[in-house]
Design a protein around this motif. Structure first.
Motif: not given
Ligand SMILES: [Zn+2]
Ligand SMILES: [Zn+2]
Length: 368
Positions: A172-174, A184-189, A256-265, A277-281
């Motif tokens: 919704e935010r994006a 989508v970065q991250g494949a958790g829930a 971003e749904a990775a919860g890992n700072p390395a995903a941001i760059p 770019y939406v940061i959600a993780g």
């Protein structure tokens, strides 16, 4: 009679099952028999003390599904539908948003209300059965109870858990346009939900990046068109794959749904000029990372947004869509393992080690 509940005494200490007195309901309160409560990354972070202002000891478990045992003067759910003993419900885990502060009234951002409390996170175990890893959950007066829409089962809801609503909120935010390329970065829930709802919203291509492989299979099942396994492709290969698909431009939207700072760059590198770019993780503080604001934000003309928590509308809209598209969005299949209350320590470590995508606590397991 007494009620068993898991207590997280303090960061780093083993969880313990403790007995609580059977609660007496105040007017407006509802007591649930817990069917299932989720274990999510936030619970792991809570156990490491990575969230501020947590009033340990707590009973963890924010998103839960239960059966109404008893209600005192409450005859409908939040939408005015009849509520009876035996009904299967979930509830909005955020409570006590005040409606009277600057954030609520002027900014209209109740997710930043300083009075906001969350079941399983910012309520102390000293205040009662206010978390889902327990045989009973005490719903205080005013908690927004939502009867599960047909044909959803407890597993459908808890298979996504809070990530279902956070992923929905991130999409919704994006606000992707129909036909957009969404990474989508991250494949958790959270990532699985974001991929699913981005696809449902009409994205042209949904690309899921994550690990392990089993999670990417779930991402494909839920709507991702292309998956990139983190452990199999280098960052350069991942970027090349996204550029190949987009005429060299990059993705219109990155979530971003990775919860890992390395995903941001990497997220900035995958984003096209003028993209969103939406940061959600990064719900908890997992550390900092260097970003070049000239190249990544200013010159790129990027639209960077954070998504903090969820509103009731996200719960309502996500579950309404889940009910309508039940066959297409089989979130019950995300559940990897079920644990009784006595297995909560193992559940936490299994989630932390990525041995299971969605772990759930089912207090009934040990009673049968
Ligand atoms: Zn407020
Ligand atoms: Zn959660």
């Amino acid at each position: 009679m007494s009620v068993n509940a898991v207590v997280m005494l303090a960061p780093g200490k083993p969880l313990e099952v403790r007995e609580f007195a059977d609660p007496a309901l105040e007017p407006g309160a509802v007591l649930l028999e817990t069917i299932a409560s989720e274990v999510c990354g936030t619970d792991v972070h809570l156990h490491h003390g990575r969230l501020n202002e947590v009033p340990y000891p707590i009973i963890p478990g924010h998103v839960s599904v239960g059966r109404v045992l008893e209600a005192r003067g409450v005859s409908t759910d939040v939408l005015g539908r009849p509520l009876r003993a035996g009904d299967v419900v979930t509830f909005y885990d955020v409570h006590e948003v005040c409606g009277r502060c600057w954030h609520c009234l002027v900014a209209q951002q109740p997710n930043r209300c300083p009075n906001r409390r969350v079941y399983g996170i910012t309520y102390s175990a000293h205040d009662g059965l206010l978390g889902g890893w327990a045989e009973r959950i005490y719903l205080k007066p005013g908690v927004k109870i939502f009867r599960l829409p047909e044909p959803l089962s407890a597993d459908d809801v808890i298979g996504g858990g809070c990530g279902l609503f956070t992923g929905f909120a991130a999409v919704e935010r994006a606000a992707p346009q129909m036909g957009d390329v969404v990474v989508v970065q991250g494949a958790g829930a959270v990532g699985l939900s974001a991929a699913a709802f981005a696809a449902l919203r009409g994205a042209g291509t949904v690309i899921a990046i994550g690990a392990p492989a089993a999670r990417l299979e779930l991402a494909r099942l839920l709507g991702a068109d292309l998956t990139l396994l983190l452990t199999e492709r280098s960052a350069e290969e991942r970027e090349a794959a996204v550029r190949d698909l987009t005429g060299g431009r990059g993705a219109d939207v990155v979530i971003e749904a990775a919860g890992n700072p390395a995903a941001i760059p990497e997220g900035f590198r995958l984003l096209r000029d003028g993209g969103t770019y939406v940061i959600a993780g990064h719900y908890t503080d997992v550390g900092s990372v260097a970003v070049n604001f000239h190249a990544d934000v200013n010159r790129k003309h990027a639209d960077v947004r954070g998504q903090w928590g969820t509103e009731f509308r996200h719960v309502y809209r996500a579950l309404t869509l889940l009910a309508k598209h039940h066959a297409r969005l089989p979130f019950a299949r995300v559940i990897g393992a079920r644990y009784g209350l006595g297995d909560a320590n193992r559940a936490l470590s299994d989630v932390e080690q990525l041995r299971v995508t969605k772990a759930i606590i089912t207090p009934g397991l040990q009673n049968r």
